[in-house]
Write an enzyme that holds these catalytic residues in place. Structure first.
Site, PDB file in Angstrom:
ATOM      1  N   LYS A  53       2.028  10.758   0.486  1.00 11.29           N
ATOM      2  CA  LYS A  53       3.458  11.353   0.334  1.00 11.29           C
ATOM      3  C   LYS A  53       3.262  12.724   1.226  1.00 11.29           C
ATOM      4  CE  LYS A  53       4.890   9.317  -4.020  1.00 11.29           C
ATOM      5  NZ  LYS A  53       4.867   9.593  -5.662  1.00 11.29           N
ATOM      6  N   GLN A  97       4.726  12.830 -10.771  1.00 12.13           N
ATOM      7  CA  GLN A  97       3.743  11.508 -10.413  1.00 12.13           C
ATOM      8  C   GLN A  97       3.302  10.909 -11.785  1.00 12.13           C
ATOM      9  OE1 GLN A  97       3.340  10.697  -7.278  1.00 12.13           O
ATOM     10  NE2 GLN A  97       2.094   8.728  -7.999  1.00 12.13           N
ATOM     11  N   ASP A 120      12.878  10.207  -7.696  1.00  9.25           N
ATOM     12  CA  ASP A 120      12.577   9.080  -7.890  1.00  9.25           C
ATOM     13  C   ASP A 120      13.664   8.246  -8.578  1.00  9.25           C
ATOM     14  OD1 ASP A 120       9.800   8.750  -7.246  1.00  9.25           O
ATOM     15  OD2 ASP A 120       9.073  10.151  -8.671  1.00  9.25           O
TER      16      ASP A 120
HETATM   17  N1  GUN Z   1       3.362   6.237  -9.874  1.00  7.24           N
HETATM   18  C1  GUN Z   1       3.177   5.071  -9.471  1.00  7.24           C
HETATM   19  N2  GUN Z   1       4.518   4.737  -8.598  1.00  7.24           N
HETATM   20  C2  GUN Z   1       5.192   5.885  -8.709  1.00  7.24           C
HETATM   21  C3  GUN Z   1       6.414   6.194  -8.306  1.00  7.24           C
HETATM   22  O1  GUN Z   1       7.207   5.717  -7.530  1.00  7.24           O
HETATM   23  N3  GUN Z   1       6.724   7.514  -8.519  1.00  7.24           N
HETATM   24  C4  GUN Z   1       6.121   8.664  -9.370  1.00  7.24           C
HETATM   25  N4  GUN Z   1       6.780   9.501  -9.562  1.00  7.24           N
HETATM   26  N5  GUN Z   1       5.068   7.896  -9.932  1.00  7.24           N
HETATM   27  C5  GUN Z   1       4.439   6.849  -9.340  1.00  7.24           C
END
Ligand code: GUN
Length: 295
Positions: A53, A97, A120
């Site tokens: 990211k 996350q 998200d």
């Molecule tokens: N963990 C696995 N996929 C995701 C996601 O799309 N967003 C977040 N914040 N954590 C994750």
């Protein structure tokens, strides 16, 4: 038949160029989009996701901050950090996350992220807006899947779509998005009886269950579109939830793993950060729109 590969990697690169231009435009108007990612503990997959990211965010010109907390961080300390980021004007997007360590209440904590910064799309308000068909932040993976289908001009209206997996992150929001596009949607999960007979009905089959190469050619309708959301490590190889080599001989389109849904997910998260920054920009332009009749 040999399926056409839905090349998420190439498409993500194209969209990345579009996003870079949008960021350039925002910066010219004095807004630098910014995202903060919070990590609690050392989950190995999270470390890789966050690294990717960060790389992509910086490539498109988005300000990126990582906030790392110790595994045993108390809940109120994490909430305090979220509150600080909620009121930090440099940050338009907050990503907590997942997964969190088990002593933390994920659902309660996600509710503390400002819905305006919830890039998200995991806040109940944004999930509710999605349910009602009102504009909101749509979770990145389902948003990326719809974008992939659209850019390959795969029609959804009237099609039988089967979604295997009912998570808040993928299965549930994707089912709503497909429904909003007039597909006839079935959601399957770990307790579904005779799964193969249902998956075989799907003109569009999406698999997000986290079981390596679980879907074989006998579970797939001939000529269908197969979307594989799985990322499973077997030794040092990454495979999806679909047995790619076998199923590609039966489907009309299929996503590879890696290089299918994964790259689209990151780019859609960044698209949501830019959307959040654009919302701020319009507030700056029209600060008193609600109260000043002369504007
Ligand atoms: N963990 C696995 N996929 C995701 C996601 O799309 N967003 C977040 N914040 N954590 C994750």
């Amino acid at each position: 038949m040999v399926a056409i590969i839905l090349d998420g990697k190439k498409l993500a690169q194209e969209i990345q160029k579009e996003l870079s231009l949008k960021v350039k435009g925002l910066k010219e108007k004095g807004v630098t989009p910014g995202v903060a990612v919070i990590r609690v503990g050392e989950d190995p997959s999270s470390l890789i996701y966050i690294r990717n990211k960060k790389k992509k965010a910086e490539e498109v010109g988005i300000h990126f901050e990582e906030h790392t907390l110790k595994e045993n961080t108390p809940q109120d300390e994490l909430v305090e950090l979220i509150e600080r980021l909620n009121s930090n004007s440099r940050i338009q997007g907050i990503v907590l996350q997942l997964p969190l360590p088990s002593h933390l209440d994920e659902k309660k904590i996600l509710e503390r992220i400002s819905p305006d910064k919830d890039v998200d799309g995991f806040h109940p308000l944004n999930m509710g807006r999605l349910l009602k068909g009102v504009s909101s932040f749509v979770p990145a993976t389902p948003k990326g899947i719809i974008e992939l289908l659209d850019r390959y001009q795969i029609p959804l209206e009237g099609k039988r779509a089967v979604v295997v997996g009912r998570s808040d992150i993928v299965g549930k929001p994707l089912a709503l998005l497909l429904l909003a596009r007039d597909a006839t949607v079935t959601i399957c999960h770990s307790k579904t009886k005779d799964l193969g007979s249902i998956t075989k009905e799907g003109d569009i089959l999406v698999v997000a269950i986290g079981k390596p190469e679980f879907v074989k050619e006998g579970m797939v309708k001939g000529g269908s579109v197969v979307i594989d959301v799985g990322i499973n490590r077997i030794g040092n190889k990454i495979v999806g939830d679909v047995d790619f080599e076998k199923v590609r001989g039966k489907a009309s389109y299929i996503t590879p793993v890696p290089g299918g849904v994964g790259p689209m997910t990151i780019i859609m998260l960044l698209s949501n950060v830019i959307k959040a920054a654009e919302n701020i920009k319009s507030e700056i332009r029209n600060p008193k729109l609600e109260t000043n009749p002369n504007v």
